[in-house]
Write a protein that holds these residues in place. Structure first.
Motif, PDB file in Angstrom:
ATOM      1  N   ASP A 141       0.809  -1.226   0.000  1.00 58.24           N
ATOM      2  CA  ASP A 141       0.000   0.000   0.000  1.00 58.24           C
ATOM      3  C   ASP A 141       0.839   1.271   0.000  1.00 58.24           C
ATOM      4  OD1 ASP A 141      -2.178  -1.655   0.081  1.00 58.24           O
ATOM      5  OD2 ASP A 141      -2.656  -1.289   2.190  1.00 58.24           O
ATOM      6  N   ILE A 142       2.140   1.151   0.187  1.00 59.42           N
ATOM      7  CA  ILE A 142       3.003   2.326   0.247  1.00 59.42           C
ATOM      8  C   ILE A 142       3.369   2.748  -1.172  1.00 59.42           C
ATOM      9  CG2 ILE A 142       5.219   3.243   1.044  1.00 59.42           C
ATOM     10  CD1 ILE A 142       5.059   1.191   3.360  1.00 59.42           C
ATOM     11  N   ARG A 143       2.947   3.946  -1.565  1.00 63.25           N
ATOM     12  CA  ARG A 143       3.240   4.452  -2.917  1.00 63.25           C
ATOM     13  C   ARG A 143       4.680   4.908  -3.057  1.00 63.25           C
ATOM     14  NH1 ARG A 143      -1.929   8.143  -4.586  1.00 63.25           N
ATOM     15  NH2 ARG A 143      -3.431   6.450  -4.701  1.00 63.25           N
ATOM     16  N   SER A 144       5.190   5.573  -2.023  1.00 61.96           N
ATOM     17  CA  SER A 144       6.573   6.027  -2.047  1.00 61.96           C
ATOM     18  C   SER A 144       7.045   6.280  -0.626  1.00 61.96           C
ATOM     19  CB  SER A 144       6.722   7.309  -2.883  1.00 61.96           C
ATOM     20  OG  SER A 144       6.033   8.383  -2.260  1.00 61.96           O
TER      21      SER A 144
ATOM     22  N   LEU B 215       5.867   7.833   4.943  1.00 61.40           N
ATOM     23  CA  LEU B 215       5.284   6.751   4.156  1.00 61.40           C
ATOM     24  C   LEU B 215       4.076   7.301   3.408  1.00 61.40           C
ATOM     25  CD1 LEU B 215       5.390   4.038   6.946  1.00 61.40           C
ATOM     26  CD2 LEU B 215       7.028   4.355   5.081  1.00 61.40           C
ATOM     27  N   ASN B 216       4.207   7.473   2.103  1.00 64.48           N
ATOM     28  CA  ASN B 216       3.106   8.000   1.306  1.00 64.48           C
ATOM     29  C   ASN B 216       2.213   6.838   0.893  1.00 64.48           C
ATOM     30  OD1 ASN B 216       1.395   8.970  -0.705  1.00 64.48           O
ATOM     31  ND2 ASN B 216       2.879  10.498  -1.365  1.00 64.48           N
ATOM     32  N   VAL B 217       1.013   6.819   1.445  1.00 70.90           N
ATOM     33  CA  VAL B 217       0.039   5.786   1.097  1.00 70.90           C
ATOM     34  C   VAL B 217      -1.138   6.370   0.308  1.00 70.90           C
ATOM     35  CG1 VAL B 217       0.649   4.214   2.968  1.00 70.90           C
ATOM     36  CG2 VAL B 217      -1.053   5.987   3.367  1.00 70.90           C
ATOM     37  N   GLY B 218      -0.934   7.554  -0.241  1.00 71.78           N
ATOM     38  CA  GLY B 218      -1.962   8.198  -1.060  1.00 71.78           C
ATOM     39  C   GLY B 218      -1.966   9.693  -0.824  1.00 71.78           C
TER      40      GLY B 218
ATOM     41  N   PHE C  35      15.042  -1.307   2.483  1.00 69.32           N
ATOM     42  CA  PHE C  35      14.240  -2.478   2.822  1.00 69.32           C
ATOM     43  C   PHE C  35      12.792  -2.298   2.366  1.00 69.32           C
ATOM     44  CE2 PHE C  35      11.483  -4.860   5.691  1.00 69.32           C
ATOM     45  CZ  PHE C  35      12.062  -6.119   5.685  1.00 69.32           C
ATOM     46  N   ILE C  36      12.201  -1.143   2.683  1.00 72.72           N
ATOM     47  CA  ILE C  36      10.808  -0.887   2.303  1.00 72.72           C
ATOM     48  C   ILE C  36      10.670  -0.816   0.789  1.00 72.72           C
ATOM     49  CG2 ILE C  36       8.919   0.794   2.399  1.00 72.72           C
ATOM     50  CD1 ILE C  36       9.797   1.395   5.290  1.00 72.72           C
ATOM     51  N   GLU C  37      11.585  -0.137   0.112  1.00 72.28           N
ATOM     52  CA  GLU C  37      11.525  -0.043  -1.349  1.00 72.28           C
ATOM     53  C   GLU C  37      11.593  -1.427  -1.990  1.00 72.28           C
ATOM     54  OE1 GLU C  37      10.709   2.424  -3.164  1.00 72.28           O
ATOM     55  OE2 GLU C  37      10.997   4.127  -1.836  1.00 72.28           O
TER      56      GLU C  37
END
Length: 160
Positions: free
Chosen positions: A56-59, A75-78, A109-111
């Protein structure tokens, strides 16, 4: 991947059952789990946690900390990224210069988790024995299978 956590962060990771934890300002912690990350706030009178599945994380918006200026992790989720990330930003965390290396490790890690292809499972339709029996009866009626094949399948489906 190895994370450059402090002893306190390692203890928190163990407590949370997490892969890694980065402690930020204002009692906020960025917690990495296998399929999600969480922003956890632990204060004397208030604890809260918000989970963000990696898919769900866009960027990930990220800046390194300087001597005076804190770094931020968002954490950009929208929607749009806020122009200012503060301690009250729901999807963000501020951190000190000593956490720059860990912040970069967590960003990577997240990317990596965001870019993993999502396994799509085809929905399995539940078929009852009656549905299966009807299907084989239709095949028999169409002459595709013999009466003997139909009877064998019927016995199998009914457990006879």
């Amino acid at each position: 991947m190895t994370f450059s956590m402090t002893d306190k962060e390692q203890a928190l990771a163990k407590e949370f059952g997490a892969i890694a934890v980065m402690s930020g300002m204002a009692w906020k912690h960025l917690v990495l789990h296998e399929g999600r990350c969480a922003l956890v706030t632990r204060m004397a009178f208030e604890n809260s946690s918000t989970d963000y599945p990696y898919r769900d994380i866009r960027s990930v918006e990220f800046s390194t900390a300087g001597v005076i200026q804190p770094g931020h992790f968002y954490l950009n989720v929208g929607g749009d990224t806020p122009k200012v990330i503060s301690v009250t930003t729901k999807q963000g965390i501020l951190y000190k210069k000593s956490r720059n290396v860990l912040a970069e490790q967590i960003r990577v890690f997240i990317e990596e988790r965001r870019s993993e292809p999502q396994q799509q499972q085809q929905p399995q339709l539940a078929h009852s024995s009656a549905d299966e029996l009807k299907k084989f009866a239709d095949l028999r009626d169409q002459g595709i299978i013999t009466e003997e094949d139909f009877q064998k399948k019927k016995d199998q489906l009914l457990g006879i």
